[in-house]
Design a protein around this motif. Structure first.
Motif, PDB file in Angstrom:
ATOM      1  N   CYS A  11       0.830  -1.212   0.000  1.00  0.00           N
ATOM      2  CA  CYS A  11       0.000   0.000   0.000  1.00  0.00           C
ATOM      3  C   CYS A  11       0.858   1.254   0.000  1.00  0.00           C
ATOM      4  O   CYS A  11       0.529   2.235  -0.660  1.00  0.00           O
ATOM      5  CB  CYS A  11      -0.940  -0.006   1.202  1.00  0.00           C
ATOM      6  N   TRP A  12       1.969   1.213   0.730  1.00  0.00           N
ATOM      7  CA  TRP A  12       2.867   2.359   0.760  1.00  0.00           C
ATOM      8  C   TRP A  12       3.504   2.584  -0.606  1.00  0.00           C
ATOM      9  O   TRP A  12       3.579   3.721  -1.081  1.00  0.00           O
ATOM     10  CB  TRP A  12       3.926   2.125   1.837  1.00  0.00           C
ATOM     11  N   GLN A  13       3.953   1.506  -1.271  1.00  0.00           N
ATOM     12  CA  GLN A  13       4.571   1.636  -2.593  1.00  0.00           C
ATOM     13  C   GLN A  13       3.586   2.154  -3.633  1.00  0.00           C
ATOM     14  O   GLN A  13       3.955   2.941  -4.504  1.00  0.00           O
ATOM     15  CB  GLN A  13       5.125   0.283  -3.055  1.00  0.00           C
ATOM     16  N   ARG A  14       2.356   1.685  -3.566  1.00  0.00           N
ATOM     17  CA  ARG A  14       1.339   2.095  -4.532  1.00  0.00           C
ATOM     18  C   ARG A  14       0.682   3.417  -4.170  1.00  0.00           C
ATOM     19  O   ARG A  14      -0.190   3.891  -4.896  1.00  0.00           O
ATOM     20  CB  ARG A  14       0.258   1.017  -4.642  1.00  0.00           C
ATOM     21  N   LYS A  15       1.047   3.944  -2.999  1.00  0.00           N
ATOM     22  CA  LYS A  15       0.451   5.187  -2.490  1.00  0.00           C
ATOM     23  C   LYS A  15      -1.071   5.050  -2.335  1.00  0.00           C
ATOM     24  O   LYS A  15      -1.836   5.977  -2.637  1.00  0.00           O
ATOM     25  CB  LYS A  15       0.823   6.382  -3.362  1.00  0.00           C
ATOM     26  N   ILE A  32      -4.906   4.716   3.556  1.00  0.00           N
ATOM     27  CA  ILE A  32      -4.939   3.893   4.771  1.00  0.00           C
ATOM     28  C   ILE A  32      -6.226   3.063   4.806  1.00  0.00           C
ATOM     29  O   ILE A  32      -6.240   1.956   5.342  1.00  0.00           O
ATOM     30  CB  ILE A  32      -4.773   4.766   6.042  1.00  0.00           C
ATOM     31  N   LYS A  33      -7.281   3.594   4.209  1.00  0.00           N
ATOM     32  CA  LYS A  33      -8.549   2.858   4.150  1.00  0.00           C
ATOM     33  C   LYS A  33      -8.375   1.533   3.396  1.00  0.00           C
ATOM     34  O   LYS A  33      -8.863   0.495   3.840  1.00  0.00           O
ATOM     35  CB  LYS A  33      -9.621   3.710   3.474  1.00  0.00           C
ATOM     36  N   ARG A  34      -7.659   1.562   2.299  1.00  0.00           N
ATOM     37  CA  ARG A  34      -7.440   0.338   1.535  1.00  0.00           C
ATOM     38  C   ARG A  34      -6.588  -0.649   2.323  1.00  0.00           C
ATOM     39  O   ARG A  34      -6.831  -1.839   2.300  1.00  0.00           O
ATOM     40  CB  ARG A  34      -6.805   0.623   0.185  1.00  0.00           C
ATOM     41  N   PHE A  35      -5.580  -0.139   3.047  1.00  0.00           N
ATOM     42  CA  PHE A  35      -4.788  -1.023   3.888  1.00  0.00           C
ATOM     43  C   PHE A  35      -5.654  -1.666   4.962  1.00  0.00           C
ATOM     44  O   PHE A  35      -5.537  -2.863   5.230  1.00  0.00           O
ATOM     45  CB  PHE A  35      -3.625  -0.280   4.551  1.00  0.00           C
TER      46      PHE A  35
END
Length: 92
Positions: free
Chosen positions: A58-62, A65-68
């Motif tokens: 999620c961090w790499q794809r930007k 936080i909701k998706r994480f």
């Protein structure tokens, strides 16, 4: 990274189903402890690995936080990682 994440998601989902669908009944109904121990350890490692990879992915794809949080909650639900793989990872 995507292939690793998808593979981990599927393996984590399978280990979850094996743990609660097969080895827990063996442990409590048939008093057979060993399969639960092995699958339990494997599931624990896969669960932690899935969480870390989800965070990094999620961090790499930007991604938000909701998706994480959605991906993480999926790891807590039976069949959740299969849903997350289909909905969020298969089209990438």
């Amino acid at each position: 990274m995507l292939k690793l994440f998808r593979a981990t998601a599927i393996l984590e989902g399978i280990s979850y189903l094996l743990l609660f669908g097969l080895t827990m009944p063996l442990k409590y109904w048939a008093d057979i402890l060993e399969p639960n121990k092995v699958v339990g350890y494997a599931h624990g490692v896969l669960f932690i690995t899935y969480g870390i990879i989800a965070l990094v992915f999620c961090w790499q794809r930007k991604w938000s936080i909701k998706r994480f949080i959605i991906l993480f909650i999926a790891s807590l639900l039976p069949f959740g990682t299969f849903y997350a793989d289909k909905k969020y990872l298969s089209d990438l």
